[in-house]
Motif scaffolding. Sequence first.
Motif, PDB file in Angstrom:
ATOM      1  N   SER A 294       0.841  -1.198   0.000  1.00 26.75           N
ATOM      2  CA  SER A 294       0.000   0.000   0.000  1.00 26.75           C
ATOM      3  C   SER A 294       0.873   1.244   0.000  1.00 26.75           C
ATOM      4  CB  SER A 294      -0.907   0.009   1.235  1.00 26.75           C
ATOM      5  OG  SER A 294      -0.127   0.267   2.411  1.00 26.75           O
ATOM      6  N   GLU A 295       0.229   2.387  -0.288  1.00 26.75           N
ATOM      7  CA  GLU A 295       0.896   3.667  -0.146  1.00 26.75           C
ATOM      8  C   GLU A 295       0.955   4.040   1.338  1.00 26.75           C
ATOM      9  OE1 GLU A 295       2.102   5.480  -3.185  1.00 26.75           O
ATOM     10  OE2 GLU A 295       1.876   3.307  -3.408  1.00 26.75           O
ATOM     11  N   PRO A 296       1.842   4.950   1.748  1.00 28.86           N
ATOM     12  CA  PRO A 296       1.890   5.364   3.154  1.00 28.86           C
ATOM     13  C   PRO A 296       0.555   5.973   3.583  1.00 28.86           C
ATOM     14  CG  PRO A 296       3.863   6.090   1.998  1.00 28.86           C
ATOM     15  CD  PRO A 296       2.943   5.575   0.955  1.00 28.86           C
ATOM     16  N   TYR A 297       0.103   5.627   4.834  1.00 27.83           N
ATOM     17  CA  TYR A 297      -1.133   6.179   5.386  1.00 27.83           C
ATOM     18  C   TYR A 297      -0.946   6.372   6.880  1.00 27.83           C
ATOM     19  CZ  TYR A 297      -2.026   1.376   6.910  1.00 27.83           C
ATOM     20  OH  TYR A 297      -1.927   0.134   7.499  1.00 27.83           O
ATOM     21  N   LEU A 298      -1.738   7.279   7.446  1.00 20.66           N
ATOM     22  CA  LEU A 298      -1.645   7.593   8.867  1.00 20.66           C
ATOM     23  C   LEU A 298      -2.594   6.693   9.635  1.00 20.66           C
ATOM     24  CD1 LEU A 298      -0.332   9.489  10.935  1.00 20.66           C
ATOM     25  CD2 LEU A 298      -2.276  11.023  10.657  1.00 20.66           C
ATOM     26  N   ASN A 299      -2.043   5.874  10.529  1.00 18.84           N
ATOM     27  CA  ASN A 299      -2.828   4.913  11.316  1.00 18.84           C
ATOM     28  C   ASN A 299      -3.126   5.542  12.667  1.00 18.84           C
ATOM     29  OD1 ASN A 299      -3.839   2.716  12.782  1.00 18.84           O
ATOM     30  ND2 ASN A 299      -2.541   1.263  11.659  1.00 18.84           N
ATOM     31  N   GLN A 300      -4.377   6.032  12.831  1.00 16.44           N
ATOM     32  CA  GLN A 300      -4.766   6.653  14.090  1.00 16.44           C
ATOM     33  C   GLN A 300      -4.917   5.625  15.200  1.00 16.44           C
ATOM     34  OE1 GLN A 300      -4.734   9.740  14.491  1.00 16.44           O
ATOM     35  NE2 GLN A 300      -4.858  10.597  12.396  1.00 16.44           N
ATOM     36  N   THR A 301      -5.305   4.388  14.845  1.00 14.71           N
ATOM     37  CA  THR A 301      -5.467   3.339  15.856  1.00 14.71           C
ATOM     38  C   THR A 301      -4.146   3.035  16.536  1.00 14.71           C
ATOM     39  OG1 THR A 301      -7.250   2.399  14.533  1.00 14.71           O
ATOM     40  CG2 THR A 301      -6.302   0.995  16.257  1.00 14.71           C
ATOM     41  N   ALA A 302      -3.060   3.109  15.767  1.00 10.96           N
ATOM     42  CA  ALA A 302      -1.739   2.805  16.336  1.00 10.96           C
ATOM     43  C   ALA A 302      -1.092   4.024  16.974  1.00 10.96           C
ATOM     44  CB  ALA A 302      -0.831   2.243  15.261  1.00 10.96           C
ATOM     45  N   GLY A 303      -1.850   5.116  17.139  1.00 11.71           N
ATOM     46  CA  GLY A 303      -1.298   6.283  17.798  1.00 11.71           C
ATOM     47  C   GLY A 303      -0.780   7.334  16.827  1.00 11.71           C
ATOM     48  N   GLY A 304      -1.373   7.437  15.656  1.00 16.21           N
ATOM     49  CA  GLY A 304      -0.948   8.442  14.685  1.00 16.21           C
ATOM     50  C   GLY A 304       0.397   8.127  14.064  1.00 16.21           C
ATOM     51  N   VAL A 305       0.593   6.882  13.710  1.00 16.45           N
ATOM     52  CA  VAL A 305       1.855   6.425  13.124  1.00 16.45           C
ATOM     53  C   VAL A 305       1.639   6.200  11.631  1.00 16.45           C
ATOM     54  CG1 VAL A 305       3.651   4.652  13.159  1.00 16.45           C
ATOM     55  CG2 VAL A 305       2.548   5.362  15.294  1.00 16.45           C
TER      56      VAL A 305
END
Length: 675
Positions: free
Chosen positions: A171-182
């Motif tokens: 995938s392309e880079p994305y912001l994972n809010q579940t993992a704490g904004g990583v």
Amino acid sequence: MRNAVPSSVVPEDVAGAAHWRSSLRTRIALWAGLVNVVLVLLLVLGTAWFARRLILDDARRDTHATAQEAAQRLDNALHVVTITTHGISDLVGNAQLSPDELTTTLRAMVNATPGCVGGLLILEPRTRDDAPFARYVAGNGSDRDFVADGYPFRDQGWYQRTVASPGGWWSEPYLNQTAGGVWMVTYNMPLREPGRGARTRGMVSLDLPLANLTDLVDALAHLPGWRVTLVAPAGTLALNPEVGVERLETLDDYIMRAGRADLREAAQAVRVRQSLQYAHVDAVSGERRYTVVEPVGSSGWNLLVAQSYELIIARLTEALWMLAAVGALLALLCMLVVRKLARHISQPVEGLSSSAARLAQGDYSAPVPFLQRRDEVGQMARTLEHARGSIRQQLSEIEDMTAARQKLESELSIAREIQQAMLPPGRVIDREHAHLEAYARLEPAKAVGGDFYCFIETDADGLWFAIGDVSDKGVPAALFMARTVTVLEVAASTHASPERVLTEASRRLVQGNDACMFATVLCGRVDVRSGACVLASAGHDAPLLLHADGRHEELPLQPGPPLGFEVGDAFPLWSGQLPAGATLLAWTDGITEAFDAANQAFGAERIPGALLPGATARDQCEGLISQVHAFTGAAPQSDDITVLAIRRRLDSGTTSSEAPPSQEAPHADATVHST
């Protein structure tokens, strides 16, 4: 003595000895220093050329090797994730595992994969009695059951793309809010049962923090003069010194926005997943760089590594400046030594220079030194002594030539006055209500010229006129012109027709004309009372008839042969009427062949535009010549200029008004005939 140089105006640098800055010894020293400087410069340039090639080649190889090594590290990190994902896919696809076993297996794979922070397993039921399995397992223990949460995973684009894909994809880079904004990247793999044509049962994916990838090249990105760019499979800039990943900008968008046309070649290599090495100039900063594009294995990721030439060349430039400074110091020392040696060589030449300066001041009594030397100095001294005697003789000759030239100029001035005196002034002939204006103007190109005109009154009501041009300029043309005018005046007094006048003049001018000169002549007679006009031409241009209302026409006069070549008797006549208020205008080729600075001729087509209907004969002549001078501007006059005008006026009753042009047909009785 016009060409002699008086001692009072001798230039200062000739009158005395040369200044030390301009002396021969200084010049020898400067030339020696210049040669040394050139040699040092060639040495520096040669060293720079060789060192530059060597250093740049090393830098290119270093950049390429570094890019390959960094790409290999990235490929290893990505490959571990893909191997784990493929392992889960094979295990789940070949085994019948319970939900707890699936969760345990997925958690074990996540914990066993270096850098992995979570994994997702989605398994569709084989039969209607089976329940679907969709669970996300996080490395920190915060799991999530998509089925229990009612999350519509089947509607998500990443799920639809994965189950339709023939293999795994990043995938392309994305912001994972579940993992704490990583910022994350995910590798997705479809789950299929063994065998060809098996149906897809779901998918498995593993999450990897983007920092795990960027940290592998972070040290390289912070090196002075280095730039590192990591491009995701779909073109998103995952790492770039100018664009943060949060902008989710692609490489193509960055090139268009920032005006980086120099990166288009690199973008093309990224699109086709090919390696590339090329040198380019930053379209924004103007900095020259060497860029390497290296695909990261078969993952679809690409790495761009660029090294600036500026730091490489700066080190080379520092060494070259040091070499140039040492070389310049050595050249200066050499120049001083050579100047001391040059002093012994230049002393005899300085003595000769002093003698030459005295000669320039007009002092020819002092002897020239070093006459007895057998070298080049002695040869120069003897030459200078010989020149001293020659100058005395030439000064005497110059005095004689100056006197002769002044005498010639005086004689030419007198000849010009005589020639101008031969030309008749303008005149006005009044006969009751008829008035005839006759005027001409001549401007020779030299002191004397070959153009001429004349007005001859042989009876009470008639006026003979002629205008001509001799085939040469200067004194010969002036003499032939005087002879031609005399012959025409004699012939006009004895003959009644212009044709007979030209025939008689042709016969007389051929006699004794060994120089083969000739003249073109327009000859005519006009009756003051009736306006009857007869014309004949000996090779001259036809005149122009300007009517009182502004109409103009070139008379249909056929020219005969010029006068002087051979005896001629074929001079066609033009007979017609000169209407009231009309002007007959004739000219020589000095008018039509007057050239401006661009070598463009005035031409006959500009003459009508320079004429003024109703103006006097004098105004017509002077106005036309003024227009010619305005056209030629600063260009020199190339030929004699002559204009002749005949204007007829009629009084009405007791007034001097002109008769209306409509009362007389200009050519009702005009005839042309030849003998």
